[in-house]
Every structure is written in structure tokens, then in C-alpha cells.
Design a protein around this motif. Sequence first.
Motif, short mmCIF file in Angstrom:
data_model
loop_
_atom_site.label_atom_id
_atom_site.label_comp_id
_atom_site.label_asym_id
_atom_site.label_seq_id
_atom_site.Cartn_x
_atom_site.Cartn_y
_atom_site.Cartn_z
N ASP A 22 0.83 -1.21 0.00
CA ASP A 22 0.00 0.00 0.00
C ASP A 22 0.86 1.25 0.00
N ALA A 23 1.95 1.23 0.79
CA ALA A 23 2.84 2.38 0.85
C ALA A 23 3.50 2.63 -0.50
N LEU A 24 3.90 1.55 -1.18
CA LEU A 24 4.51 1.69 -2.51
C LEU A 24 3.50 2.25 -3.50
N ARG A 25 2.30 1.70 -3.47
CA ARG A 25 1.24 2.15 -4.40
C ARG A 25 0.86 3.61 -4.17
N ASP A 26 0.83 4.01 -2.89
CA ASP A 26 0.35 5.36 -2.56
C ASP A 26 1.43 6.43 -2.68
N GLY A 27 2.60 6.04 -3.13
CA GLY A 27 3.66 7.03 -3.32
C GLY A 27 4.37 7.45 -2.06
N ASP A 28 4.29 6.63 -0.99
CA ASP A 28 4.96 6.97 0.27
C ASP A 28 6.45 6.68 0.23
#
Length: 907
Positions: free
Chosen positions: A139-145
Motif C-alpha cells: 500500500d505504501a509503494l502504491r500510494d507514493g509513500d
Amino acid sequence: MNHPLVATYRLQFRSGTDFGSATHLAPYLKRLGVSHLYASPIFAAAPGSTHGYDVVDYNRFEDELGGESGFLKMSDALIENGVGLILDFVPNHMGVSSENAWWEDVLAWGADSRYRDVFDMSWMAEKILVPVLGKPYGDALRDGDLSVILDEARGTLRFDAAGYQLPLDPRTLGHVFGYLDHEERDRLLRRLAVATPWDQQELTERLAEHMEDESFRSALKAGVEAINRDHNALHLLHEAQHWRLAWWRTAREKLTYRRFFEITDLIGVRQERRRVFQDSHRTVIRLARERRLDGIRIDHVDGLGDPRAYLGDLKQAFHGVRRNLSIHVEKILTGPERLRRRWDIEGTTGYEFITALAGLYVDASREGAMTRAYTGFIGEEENLRAMIARQKREIFSHNLAGELLYLTNEAIAVASRGLSTRDLGPDTMARAIVEIATELPVYRTYVSVEGVPSEDHSVIDGVVERAKASRRIDADEPVDFIGRLLKLDFEDGLDVAGALDFTRRFQQTTGAVMAKAVEDTVFYRYNRLIALNEVGGEPDHYGGTVEDFHREMAVRLEDQPFGLLATSTHDTKRAEDARARLYTLSEAPERWEDIARRFARMLAPFRRELEEGLVSPDPASEWMFYQSLVGVLPPDFDPSDRTTRHELAGRLNAFMEKAVREAKRYTSWTSPSAPFEAPIRDFVEAVLDAGRSGDALATFWADIQPFVVAGVVNTLSQTLLKFTVPGVPDIYQGTEFYDHSLVDPDNRRDVDIEGRGRGIEDGATLADALADWRDGRIKAKLTAAALKVRAAAPSLFTAGDYLPLEVEGAMAEHLVAFARLDAESAAVVLAPRLVLALMGGAENPLPPPDAWQDTTVVLPDALRDLVFTDALTGRPMQASGRLLVREVLSVLPVALLTSGIGGDGAS
């Protein structure tokens, strides 16, 4: 020359206190009579640290405190004023931070790092787990974090996770430089591909040189932007590292390094390795050699792999620079446990003294009445021991699941080599480990390569038998096997090595299990009398006798005559004067119950029903809150003072939030419940807001006045005991005056010490100060007077004989009396206890002399013919073998009679 240990003064650096503050404080400490400043950690800590226990560099003074130049100025001021320095040192763990160069190197280079042996971590794991993400990794990778950033200040590229930065292995930077459109790209890629940890500085310098070329800088920034747009490329770069980012909730079960308790940001350090010890102690040894350091306090000694060996190494290092520094350890002694004499140190930081005081001031004869009051209020009966056992199992199995998995694998590895044990499975083994830890009555045992200490043989045998008797494990064999591991009961060398590895980690873990389950959970759940819910305390040991106290002081004299005598610390659940007042509730539980119930009825409109059977605040928390209110209100509290009420509301709200989250019943730190917590905040604010609750608080304050007055007598009594029983008194910052603080961070607030100190030197006598007892000067003046006596005869109050004195008469049980005696001098101490019954409604903290009736202290032959002077009043006392208490305690509620000290003259 070392300063004689007379008394220490604990100062909490940070939060407004720095080396400059301590420099200005030095003359005051000299005037007060303190021999040593006892400093909280002062070395570089993680950015924003409020306490310093998350050290990132053992050899650099914290810049925010004033750096090395500020330290040297402070040190010079202390030396000029004849005040020694004791440092609080943290060998067990370091802060996981980008400011920690050793940790950064390990993250960047993995097993090739020069510092791979510094930290207590598993190199069998595929990656170093870094559980800091606020959501699952995908999720962090997908959300640009996640992104790569160019840190020009460091001269390097770093991986960023929503503000948390990590170093990149230089050998993997081809993932980034592959996007670099510049003529230097191929040369850089070849150089990086063969890089080693010893090349780190050169690589940084070369990148900095390239960055001076505007075309290269622009190309690199464009390359960074390009990889950040490509989530798959970012993922491949991430996977190429020696670390792996993970959701923060993963930490409890998958962490690859030993933590301090369950704090992921604190990583265990392997002080048992000689190079690690030398590198981490380089500066403290230098300070000892330069005679700028006189003592050291070792934080969390139970976390070390081999405490005895570590302490031996420490003493040897100090001896190597021809210094004999005092060494104290933060060690919680429980029940009959005693400090290990083989450690050959001065002593502990003194939590067991707080427990001894609780036994002295709590009325054991009224336990049943207090239990009935508590159970009646909360509507159920509670079994403390069962509660502790449940929480130890929960903490070990859930919060410390990663540690349990590690231990289970270690145990299975040994068991698999035995024909009689290879059938033991991981689930059974894990449950056996949990049961052994649950039944352990102490924080840890001390088995090592030196063998099994005799004390621990009996502890382990008893634990094994209790675990088997509980029948929570179906078979005895797995429990017996864990017992064998803990006693190194094997012949084969490989099995012995495995048992040592298991036992070392088990012993490092059980302290965390005990602390998290008892101190940080049960002590916020079981609230019968919260004065007993103290570090090292046992709330079901409800009061004791004067004889019990004398026995405990005899043990102190034998085991640690130079051990610290604490009454408040940065870790106590509530300050010493709050406890002193709360002790008095034990003397009149029915009266306290009436007050609490009346207050509860007045506050009923502010209690919220959340669902059937659940209200907020819940009854146990509400009972705790009322006691906390008793403890926290200052003696000079004015219910009409809106400013004070507002300040108290903020402090009590912070306390209640921490209390209910630590209790983990209806909310917690990891899963806070807004529906449960919001009504508690409203409840607290309503109590402190006269516009909402009317005169409820004023009525409550008026009702508890007898406890307030009696509590001050307890304050003066325990203060005098601290300065006269065997040991070295430790004064926590500002507690020479009244301190009614709650648990941290409330007890770490900045204190105007010098401003308060002026009250000590105003020329008033102790008797004058007693008349104005609400301003706290009486405690400060008692402290200064007792310190003056100690400074004149320091060895008398550490190694001098401790003689319990016989007390006769109608009120004998209300007095503790003893003498300290050596070849040159003597002191007799009279201190009251269980004073509520003596006060008779008195409005000043002095039991009416007639209340003592015929109570008499009998002096032994060694003291019979001495001429004494009361060091607190200046009155001469001709004892003639007996002291009539109503005469000795007619001016002050305590007495310190001296002979042969400071020119008072012995016959």
C-alpha cells in the motif's frame, strides 16, 4: 580523589535543562549539602529525544545540551564547588536513528558492515526488518509513500518512507544511476560495484565532487525523479537492500533484532563483545581518567547478556585509569530477592527502599476493609496474582511474539538432537517457555558461562515445579526440558552452547515480560491502593510491621550500604509526597469510601454509558482517578484558583490517557478507542471546571484534609528515614520541596530549583516552617538539616551499625526508632507511622504530644550515657536510658538526635 558519597541529586537533562542550567546549579547543590550531581543520559540521542535513553553516539555529548564545551564548563563548576558527578549510562541499547552512524553502516552494508557485531541481531534472517510504515508495504509503494531522495548535506542518496530515511547499499546504486544521463555514469557504476565498507568516506567525497558539476547535479536529480515515477524500479531497489521496510504492526512477531522491551526504535547492544565494550565506553573511561567522573549508574542492567561479566569489565576499565568509581545499577529486586554480592558494586538505584517504606506506612490491619471498599465500588472481586499471570502470558505471546519465536527455535534446535526430546513440537515448546516465564517470581536469573548461581538453582527448580503443577501444559517433559536449558544441564558441547544461547536471550526477555505485564499493565488495572502500585512493589503485600522494616534495613547494611535510597525517580508511578498522602487512606478505608462515593454521586452526570455493562470512565479507572486526585493536589491548593485547576486538568487528562491505555482493557496505545477515551477527558475536565461540577472539587478537598495533614507527617517521616537508614539518599530534582507529580512525563517537568532553594535559606527555623507547612519549606529545611548531619559523619550513615530500638507504651506501633552507631559518633532517629489516628483532627502536621501517652524509646547500654542534641531543633537531650516520645516530638513530628557529630559533644 573521589568524593565521599553523602547524597546524590538527580537532574533530568533536556526539556529545558542543559549543561548551562547545571553549571548555575552547582553552588546551590554545595549549599544544600549534596555530594554528587546524578545526571540523566547526556550523550547524543535520537533527534527530539526528551530523555536521552535512545543514545546514538556514546562518544559525543548532546549538542542541544551544550556539547563538549558546555559539559566542560559544567564539570569545572562542579569541581570548583566540591560536587562530584555520577552519569546515567545506557549500555543495553541504542536508538535506531539516522544519527546513529553504527546503525547506518549496518543498514547500508549488512553482514559486511564493520559494526555488524555491535547489535544483538540475527544474521540468519534474510533481511533486517525495519517496521516503520504506517500501512502494509504494498500500500505504501502504491500510494507514493516511498521514494529516493538526494541528501546533499550528507552527500548521498537515501531511501525515504514518508519521512523516515534509510541508507542505500552503494553497490546497489546502479538501480538509480541507470537513469542517469551523464558521461560519468559508467565509471561511477564500475566504482560502486566493487565498493567496500572501508570506501564509504571516499564514495561520499567523490559524489560531493561530482555534485559541484551543475550538469551532473541536474542529471542526477532527473534520474532520481525518474526512478520515483517507476514503482516497479523503486521496489527492485528496495529488494536489493539489506533491510526491508514493513508495516509497524509487524514488529511484535517478525523483528530481527533484540529490542528494549517492545520499543522498535531501541536496539540491543552486545556489550559482551570486547570491541563493542571498548568503543562504547571510550568517553566515560576518559572522563574518569580526567577526574571529571566519579560514579556511573547502569541503566537496565538486566537487559545485558551477562551483567556480572559486564560489571567486572567496567570495574577493570576504571581501575585501568587508576580510578575507583562508584557503580550503581537499575535493578528491580522483588520479594525476598537480594542484590548479588558477587557483582561487587555499591548497590541499586533504590526502588526496594520505596517498597520498604510502603510496608511501614500502610496499615496492614485494615486491608480487609480497603478490599471491601474497592470491590464494592468496582462491583467485582479481583485476584491480583491471577491477573499478573494472565498478563505475563499475553505480553509474551502477543506483544513479544517475535522474541518467543526466537526462543522457541533455539529450544527446538537443542531438543532435536536428543532422542528423548526430538519429538517436542514448536507449539508445545512455546507454551512451556511462556509458562516458565509466567511462574518466574523475579525479573531474571543470572546463568552464564560461569555456571548456574546457587540462588538461581532453587529459583529455576521452583518455577519448573509450579509450571508443571498448573497443568497448563499437557505433559511435564517440555517444562522439564526448558528447566534443563536454563540450568545448562547437558553434556554435549553443542547442546551446552545451544542452552547458553537460549538462556542468555530468555534471561534478557523475562525482565521485559515482567515489566510490561506488571508495571505497565496490571499496575493500571488493579487499583485498590495505588500507592502500592510502584516500580518493584507488590500491591498484595499490604503493609508490614516495624520489625519488617528493621529487617529490611539490616539487609541493606549487609548487601549495599552505599546503595541509593530513592523515594522519587523519573520512572516512579507517582511522586514521593503523593504516595505519602495516599498511604494514609489505608488507615481509614471506610472514611475514604464514603468520600469517594459521595464524589462519584456528584459527578454522575459526567459518566457515559457506552453499551450495556460498559461505562466511561469504568469503575476501576474512576477509583484510580479519585486516588490520583488525592495525591496530585498541592498542599496549598485553592479550589477557587482557576489557573491551577486548568493546569491540573491538563496534567490529569494526560495521566488518565496513559493509565487507561497502559491498562489495555478498553483502549491501548496500539489500538486507541476514541469512544472510550473521549468521555474520560470530558469527565476530568468537568471535575476541574467549577462551572460544570459546581463545588464538587471544593467539597472533595475539604473532605480529604485529615489525609492531607497526616500525609505531610508521612512526608517528613520518610524524608528523615531516607537520610538516616543505611545507604545514600537520592534527591530527585526539586523534591527537597513537596512533589505531588504523577507518572512521566508529568514528573519530568522543568523545576525552578534555585527559586525554590531560596526558601531554605530564609533564616526561619524548622519549627517556624512547620507553622506554614503548606508552602513546602518544612520539607526542604528538614532535608538541608539532615544533609548537614550526614556530611559531618558520612560513614556513620552508610557503614555504621544499625540498631533497632525498643519502643514501649500505648502508641508503640506508631513509631519507628533506631540508632546509627560507630566508634566516633551516634545518632538516634524517631519517625512516626500510621499517624492518622494520632492527629485527632489537628490542622498542623504535628501529632498532639499527649497523643503519644506513655510511649517510650528504650536506649541500649551503648547509648545510655550519651548526651544528645536534636539536630533539627538544637535542643539538648539527656536520655538517661529512656526517651519519652511526647517530649522529644513536642516541637517537630520527627527527631534526629546526635552525639559526637559536628561538635555537639559526647559525654
